[in-house]
Design a protein around this motif. Structure first.
Motif, PDB file in Angstrom:
ATOM      1  N   LYS A  90       0.809  -1.230   0.000  1.00 31.20           N
ATOM      2  CA  LYS A  90       0.000   0.000   0.000  1.00 31.20           C
ATOM      3  C   LYS A  90       0.836   1.271   0.000  1.00 31.20           C
ATOM      4  CE  LYS A  90      -4.326  -1.644   1.191  1.00 31.20           C
ATOM      5  NZ  LYS A  90      -4.973  -2.256   2.326  1.00 31.20           N
ATOM      6  N   LEU A  91       1.971   1.242   0.697  1.00 37.41           N
ATOM      7  CA  LEU A  91       2.655   2.511   0.970  1.00 37.41           C
ATOM      8  C   LEU A  91       3.976   2.714   0.246  1.00 37.41           C
ATOM      9  CD1 LEU A  91       1.991   2.841   4.801  1.00 37.41           C
ATOM     10  CD2 LEU A  91       0.894   4.076   2.954  1.00 37.41           C
ATOM     11  N   VAL A  92       4.555   1.639  -0.302  1.00 36.30           N
ATOM     12  CA  VAL A  92       5.913   1.766  -0.827  1.00 36.30           C
ATOM     13  C   VAL A  92       5.975   1.440  -2.314  1.00 36.30           C
ATOM     14  CG1 VAL A  92       8.332   1.128  -0.469  1.00 36.30           C
ATOM     15  CG2 VAL A  92       6.717   0.916   1.432  1.00 36.30           C
ATOM     16  N   GLN A 156      12.755   1.904 -17.788  1.00 36.23           N
ATOM     17  CA  GLN A 156      12.788   2.483 -16.448  1.00 36.23           C
ATOM     18  C   GLN A 156      11.600   3.416 -16.240  1.00 36.23           C
ATOM     19  OE1 GLN A 156      13.547   1.331 -13.873  1.00 36.23           O
ATOM     20  NE2 GLN A 156      15.659   1.759 -13.334  1.00 36.23           N
ATOM     21  N   ARG A 157      11.141   4.077 -17.295  1.00 34.09           N
ATOM     22  CA  ARG A 157       9.942   4.918 -17.150  1.00 34.09           C
ATOM     23  C   ARG A 157       8.719   4.064 -16.828  1.00 34.09           C
ATOM     24  NH1 ARG A 157       9.649   8.761 -22.170  1.00 34.09           N
ATOM     25  NH2 ARG A 157      11.541   7.776 -22.968  1.00 34.09           N
ATOM     26  N   VAL A 158       8.631   2.890 -17.463  1.00 32.44           N
ATOM     27  CA  VAL A 158       7.524   1.979 -17.134  1.00 32.44           C
ATOM     28  C   VAL A 158       7.629   1.558 -15.662  1.00 32.44           C
ATOM     29  CG1 VAL A 158       6.444  -0.267 -17.593  1.00 32.44           C
ATOM     30  CG2 VAL A 158       7.336   1.100 -19.503  1.00 32.44           C
ATOM     31  N   ALA A 159       8.853   1.240 -15.242  1.00 38.68           N
ATOM     32  CA  ALA A 159       9.051   0.810 -13.848  1.00 38.68           C
ATOM     33  C   ALA A 159       8.679   1.927 -12.867  1.00 38.68           C
ATOM     34  CB  ALA A 159      10.501   0.366 -13.639  1.00 38.68           C
ATOM     35  N   ILE A 160       8.980   3.168 -13.235  1.00 35.60           N
ATOM     36  CA  ILE A 160       8.638   4.311 -12.370  1.00 35.60           C
ATOM     37  C   ILE A 160       7.124   4.477 -12.286  1.00 35.60           C
ATOM     38  CG2 ILE A 160       8.763   6.839 -12.184  1.00 35.60           C
ATOM     39  CD1 ILE A 160      11.628   6.525 -13.504  1.00 35.60           C
ATOM     40  N   VAL A 161       6.471   4.381 -13.429  1.00 39.63           N
ATOM     41  CA  VAL A 161       5.007   4.472 -13.439  1.00 39.63           C
ATOM     42  C   VAL A 161       4.413   3.329 -12.611  1.00 39.63           C
ATOM     43  CG1 VAL A 161       2.954   4.214 -14.899  1.00 39.63           C
ATOM     44  CG2 VAL A 161       4.800   5.738 -15.602  1.00 39.63           C
ATOM     45  N   ARG A 162       4.959   2.134 -12.787  1.00 41.52           N
ATOM     46  CA  ARG A 162       4.446   0.989 -12.030  1.00 41.52           C
ATOM     47  C   ARG A 162       4.567   1.234 -10.528  1.00 41.52           C
ATOM     48  NH1 ARG A 162       7.601  -4.557 -12.423  1.00 41.52           N
ATOM     49  NH2 ARG A 162       9.131  -3.095 -11.632  1.00 41.52           N
ATOM     50  N   ALA A 163       5.701   1.848 -10.122  1.00 42.47           N
ATOM     51  CA  ALA A 163       5.906   2.110  -8.693  1.00 42.47           C
ATOM     52  C   ALA A 163       4.980   3.213  -8.180  1.00 42.47           C
ATOM     53  CB  ALA A 163       7.365   2.488  -8.446  1.00 42.47           C
ATOM     54  N   LEU A 164       4.684   4.196  -9.035  1.00 46.32           N
ATOM     55  CA  LEU A 164       3.936   5.372  -8.568  1.00 46.32           C
ATOM     56  C   LEU A 164       2.427   5.280  -8.768  1.00 46.32           C
ATOM     57  CD1 LEU A 164       6.250   8.329  -9.675  1.00 46.32           C
ATOM     58  CD2 LEU A 164       5.994   7.326  -7.386  1.00 46.32           C
ATOM     59  N   ALA A 165       1.979   4.408  -9.670  1.00 42.88           N
ATOM     60  CA  ALA A 165       0.561   4.394 -10.052  1.00 42.88           C
ATOM     61  C   ALA A 165      -0.354   4.123  -8.865  1.00 42.88           C
ATOM     62  CB  ALA A 165       0.324   3.356 -11.147  1.00 42.88           C
ATOM     63  N   LYS A 166       0.113   3.308  -7.929  1.00 36.35           N
ATOM     64  CA  LYS A 166      -0.747   2.960  -6.796  1.00 36.35           C
ATOM     65  C   LYS A 166      -0.810   4.066  -5.742  1.00 36.35           C
ATOM     66  CE  LYS A 166       2.976   0.523  -4.433  1.00 36.35           C
ATOM     67  NZ  LYS A 166       3.471  -0.785  -3.973  1.00 36.35           N
ATOM     68  N   GLY A 167      -0.051   5.143  -5.961  1.00 36.47           N
ATOM     69  CA  GLY A 167      -0.093   6.260  -5.025  1.00 36.47           C
ATOM     70  C   GLY A 167       0.605   5.964  -3.716  1.00 36.47           C
ATOM     71  N   PRO A 168       1.885   5.528  -3.771  1.00 31.43           N
ATOM     72  CA  PRO A 168       2.593   5.220  -2.528  1.00 31.43           C
ATOM     73  C   PRO A 168       2.952   6.499  -1.763  1.00 31.43           C
ATOM     74  CG  PRO A 168       4.135   5.171  -4.336  1.00 31.43           C
ATOM     75  CD  PRO A 168       2.777   5.431  -4.941  1.00 31.43           C
ATOM     76  N   GLN A 169       3.280   6.360  -0.497  1.00 32.55           N
ATOM     77  CA  GLN A 169       3.750   7.492   0.297  1.00 32.55           C
ATOM     78  C   GLN A 169       5.269   7.621   0.180  1.00 32.55           C
ATOM     79  OE1 GLN A 169       1.933   9.623   2.374  1.00 32.55           O
ATOM     80  NE2 GLN A 169       0.159   8.740   1.370  1.00 32.55           N
ATOM     81  N   LEU A 170       5.895   6.481  -0.131  1.00 33.18           N
ATOM     82  CA  LEU A 170       7.348   6.407  -0.104  1.00 33.18           C
ATOM     83  C   LEU A 170       7.819   5.783  -1.417  1.00 33.18           C
ATOM     84  CD1 LEU A 170       9.310   6.943   2.244  1.00 33.18           C
ATOM     85  CD2 LEU A 170       9.101   4.544   2.878  1.00 33.18           C
ATOM     86  N   LEU A 171       8.846   6.389  -2.036  1.00 29.94           N
ATOM     87  CA  LEU A 171       9.418   5.810  -3.246  1.00 29.94           C
ATOM     88  C   LEU A 171      10.878   5.471  -2.961  1.00 29.94           C
ATOM     89  CD1 LEU A 171       9.147   5.150  -6.300  1.00 29.94           C
ATOM     90  CD2 LEU A 171       9.911   7.485  -6.755  1.00 29.94           C
ATOM     91  N   LEU A 172      11.242   4.204  -3.153  1.00 30.71           N
ATOM     92  CA  LEU A 172      12.603   3.758  -2.881  1.00 30.71           C
ATOM     93  C   LEU A 172      13.240   3.294  -4.181  1.00 30.71           C
ATOM     94  CD1 LEU A 172      11.875   1.681   0.368  1.00 30.71           C
ATOM     95  CD2 LEU A 172      12.526   4.094   0.174  1.00 30.71           C
TER      96      LEU A 172
END
Ligand SMILES: Nc1ncnc2c1ncn2[C@@H]1O[C@H](COP(=O)(O)OP(=O)(O)OP(=O)(O)O)[C@@H](O)[C@H]1O
Ligand SMILES: [Mg+2]
Length: 248
Positions: A90-92, A156-172
């Motif tokens: 949910k958060l990361v 890497q842009r796809v990977a960034i979108v995949r990480a951010l699409a769910k609306g995390p609080q933290l990006l690692l």
């Protein structure tokens, strides 16, 4: 802004060790660190200094051997495996060096798969969010491409979108530009920074690339499992905060 001074991540005297047979590895040796909400922090340090381990602990992939880790008021260092799983989901958001896209899924499917894992978004909305975010990063005409049909920067842009699409609080991000050339690296970091600032996400990025540190609000240096210095950028000035007095 008041919000930016609220800590997102707090590490207090965090230790991590591994035992392999007779051999005992101390990977992190008493890390104290506070990261504010919305801050963009770069972690640097020699190979083996514990950077990836630090990210895994903050991301809830592992628990510390000793010490306390709090993320947005949650003491994740005391979480059970199932609590950690929910926390990560949910958060990361995670972005790694080798993209880790599913090779048999298209760009769009790689992103929707992650959103579907949340289980809470209607499938029509899932595909709409994924589409819009991929368009936002300039991949509107690459939705149906498989990873093998994309350049490193596009992957890497796809990977960034995949990480951010769910609306995390933290990006690692662990060496997200490790496979990219200098220009593409700058583009990818600008993209990570722009998106995370716009979405108000706290971002921690490990890199070896000194040319990227101008993008950071702060640079944390690790050596032998300890934080040795932090460089804070304030109005263009680089202020050194020396932690070496903590080293015994
Ligand atoms: N699961 C594990 N079991 C045993 N040792 C481990 C484990 N994970 C990491 N280590 C050891 O901890 C040390 C730090 O590893 P880590 O991956 O955090 O370093 P790093 O700073 O990310 O290095 P690099 O820049 O090469 O990626 C290494 O010596 C590594 O071998
Ligand atoms: Mg590493």
């Amino acid at each position: 802004m008041h919000m930016t001074s609220t800590p997102a991540v707090i590490l207090q005297d965090v230790w991590k060790h591994y035992r392999l047979g007779e051999v005992f590895f101390e990977v992190l040796r008493g890390v104290d660190l506070v990261i504010n909400r919305g801050e963009f922090v770069i972690v640097m340090g020699p190979s083996g200094s514990g950077k990836s381990t630090l990210l895994s602990l903050i991301g809830g992939l592992e628990r510390p051997s000793e010490g306390v880790i709090q993320v947005l008021g949650r003491t994740i260092s005391r979480y059970s495996d199932s609590q950690l799983k929910t926390y990560r989901r949910k958060l990361v958001g995670f972005v790694f060096q080798f993209y880790s896209l599913v090779p048999t899924l298209t760009s769009l499917e790689n992103v929707t798969m992650m959103l579907e894992l949340l289980g809470s978004i209607p499938s029509k909305t899932v595909s709409q969010i994924a589409r819009e975010m991929l368009e936002l990063v300039g991949l509107g005409d690459r939705l149906d491409h498989f990873p093998s049909q994309l350049s490193g920067g596009e992957r890497q842009r796809v990977a960034i979108v995949r990480a951010l699409a769910k609306g995390p609080q933290l990006l690692l991000c662990d060496e997200p530009t490790g496979q990219l050339d200098a220009n593409t690296s700058q583009e990818i970091i600008s993209l990570i920074k722009t998106l995370s600032k716009r979405l108000g996400i706290t971002t921690i990025m490990v890199t070896h690339d000194k040319s990227l540190i101008t993008h950071a609000d702060r640079v944390v240096y690790l050596r032998d499992g300890r934080i040795i210095t932090e460089t804070v950028s304030e109005g263009g000035f680089q202020i050194e905060k020396d932690h070496s007095s903590h080293v015994t």
